[in-house]
Design a protein around this motif. Sequence first.
Motif, PDB file in Angstrom:
ATOM      1  N   GLU A 346      30.752  29.507  71.364  1.00  0.00           N
ATOM      2  CA  GLU A 346      31.549  28.388  71.856  1.00  0.00           C
ATOM      3  C   GLU A 346      32.328  27.739  70.719  1.00  0.00           C
ATOM      4  OE1 GLU A 346      30.922  24.055  74.121  1.00  0.00           O
ATOM      5  OE2 GLU A 346      29.168  25.263  73.541  1.00  0.00           O
ATOM      6  N   PHE A 347      31.762  27.802  69.516  1.00  0.00           N
ATOM      7  CA  PHE A 347      32.360  27.120  68.375  1.00  0.00           C
ATOM      8  C   PHE A 347      32.863  28.055  67.284  1.00  0.00           C
ATOM      9  CE2 PHE A 347      29.039  24.141  70.017  1.00  0.00           C
ATOM     10  CZ  PHE A 347      29.913  23.238  70.579  1.00  0.00           C
ATOM     11  N   VAL A 348      32.284  29.229  67.141  1.00  0.00           N
ATOM     12  CA  VAL A 348      32.719  30.186  66.126  1.00  0.00           C
ATOM     13  C   VAL A 348      32.481  31.592  66.684  1.00  0.00           C
ATOM     14  CG1 VAL A 348      30.478  30.032  64.937  1.00  0.00           C
ATOM     15  CG2 VAL A 348      32.483  30.919  63.707  1.00  0.00           C
ATOM     16  N   ARG A 349      33.518  32.436  66.623  1.00  0.00           N
ATOM     17  CA  ARG A 349      33.429  33.723  67.302  1.00  0.00           C
ATOM     18  C   ARG A 349      34.322  34.778  66.629  1.00  0.00           C
ATOM     19  NH1 ARG A 349      35.418  29.733  70.682  1.00  0.00           N
ATOM     20  NH2 ARG A 349      37.652  29.822  71.068  1.00  0.00           N
ATOM     21  N   PRO A 350      33.953  36.053  66.782  1.00  0.00           N
ATOM     22  CA  PRO A 350      32.885  36.604  67.626  1.00  0.00           C
ATOM     23  C   PRO A 350      31.485  36.460  67.019  1.00  0.00           C
ATOM     24  CG  PRO A 350      34.013  38.384  66.510  1.00  0.00           C
ATOM     25  CD  PRO A 350      34.789  37.131  66.187  1.00  0.00           C
ATOM     26  N   ILE A 351      31.408  36.196  65.706  1.00  0.00           N
ATOM     27  CA  ILE A 351      30.123  35.933  65.070  1.00  0.00           C
ATOM     28  C   ILE A 351      30.269  34.714  64.193  1.00  0.00           C
ATOM     29  CG2 ILE A 351      29.351  38.349  65.128  1.00  0.00           C
ATOM     30  CD1 ILE A 351      30.221  38.605  62.199  1.00  0.00           C
ATOM     31  N   ASN A 352      29.155  34.146  63.765  1.00  0.00           N
ATOM     32  CA  ASN A 352      29.214  32.981  62.889  1.00  0.00           C
ATOM     33  C   ASN A 352      29.163  33.409  61.423  1.00  0.00           C
ATOM     34  OD1 ASN A 352      26.419  33.424  62.281  1.00  0.00           O
ATOM     35  ND2 ASN A 352      25.854  32.258  64.121  1.00  0.00           N
ATOM     36  N   LEU A 353      29.292  32.447  60.528  1.00  0.00           N
ATOM     37  CA  LEU A 353      29.333  32.754  59.101  1.00  0.00           C
ATOM     38  C   LEU A 353      28.033  33.369  58.601  1.00  0.00           C
ATOM     39  CD1 LEU A 353      31.218  29.805  57.345  1.00  0.00           C
ATOM     40  CD2 LEU A 353      31.877  32.200  57.460  1.00  0.00           C
ATOM     41  N   LYS A 354      26.925  32.923  59.114  1.00  0.00           N
ATOM     42  CA  LYS A 354      25.639  33.483  58.692  1.00  0.00           C
ATOM     43  C   LYS A 354      25.597  34.973  58.954  1.00  0.00           C
ATOM     44  CE  LYS A 354      20.640  32.946  59.307  1.00  0.00           C
ATOM     45  NZ  LYS A 354      19.563  32.205  60.044  1.00  0.00           N
ATOM     46  N   ASP A 355      26.018  35.385  60.137  1.00  0.00           N
ATOM     47  CA  ASP A 355      26.028  36.807  60.481  1.00  0.00           C
ATOM     48  C   ASP A 355      27.123  37.557  59.729  1.00  0.00           C
ATOM     49  OD1 ASP A 355      23.895  36.431  62.197  1.00  0.00           O
ATOM     50  OD2 ASP A 355      25.168  36.155  63.959  1.00  0.00           O
ATOM     51  N   LEU A 356      28.267  36.904  59.528  1.00  0.00           N
ATOM     52  CA  LEU A 356      29.363  37.542  58.791  1.00  0.00           C
ATOM     53  C   LEU A 356      28.936  37.888  57.380  1.00  0.00           C
ATOM     54  CD1 LEU A 356      32.441  38.308  58.634  1.00  0.00           C
ATOM     55  CD2 LEU A 356      32.794  36.000  57.712  1.00  0.00           C
TER      56      LEU A 356
END
Length: 360
Positions: A346-356
Amino acid sequence: MAKVWSAIFTLMGLFTLATASTAPAIFIFGDSLVDTGNNNYITTLSKGDIWFNGIDFGNGLPTGRFCNGRTTPDYICQIMGVPSPVPYLDPEANGRNILAGVNFASGGSGILPSTGYKYIGRIPFERQIEYFSNTKADLISVVEQAENASHLISEALFYINIGSYDYISNYFLSQSRVSQLYSVNRYQQLLLVKFAEHLKDLYEMGARKILVSNLVPLGCTPLLISSRNPDNGSCVHYINSIITEFNKGLENMLKNELQMQFSDARFILSDNYAILSQVINDPSAFGFKYANESCCGIGRLRAEFPCTPISSLCFHRADYVFWDAFHTSDALNSILANLQYAGSPEFVRPINLKDLMALS
């Protein structure tokens, strides 16, 4: 609702550095929302190194940040357990200091070189990218091998927040030349074409992990409320509708153009518009009391003149979404960083910074 959000941030424990994914370097591009001092070193009317800026950061003295405390990337760096990158124009931006990254952002700058002309001096996005090219050459000399520098860059986070000034200090200005030359739709297309070109330039220089923030609801900033809708203090909806369309085009460009063209890179979108909209619509849920007026400034909503030593200053600064007429507060920047780092699609996509940053 307030208890729900409080519990979410408490349970997330996003500032527990031991569990954070660490970026080997962070390169920051953008405008005054993420400038940490480059404009200190140029002749410009857009200056962040004046009191009361910085009142809640370090020793309480201005650093060049257009905020009472930290920028959103400052908080990202804190979460990741790395130092905030040194500004490119800082004399200390050399040698091993650049291994942690560099901040190229400049207050008043935009996607277009003409943006921010009223401030006289600023570093447009294309010049920031030229500066990064210089930094890449310096990195090669620091790590001694081009291969090592290329690896550092490919694993680094490229954090980009730019575009707001292309509207507030270009298209929306009275007697704006570009507004006479371009319709809203054609101007949007111009911005997105130039933006895509600049992102491709970064890719060609090795960027592979790229976060791009979309534009906040500019019609809800104290700056535009005080000048366009002063009687009732509500958001300027026609401006927000323009920004919404730009944001749709931006997400489409990232997802359906760049990501498909450069499959070995990851382009993620931080939906700052959605985050700010939720905060402004229900400020108490996020711990705020005031969502449509500045903490520091002069005039209606403390938004008719910038934050300076002669401005009216609020006492409880954590109660305010906006630090001054345009820039978000330290408290709001903390929320943005939390959601960018570990938020939902909803706020960061398709993944968030932690996963990036966990990707190899």
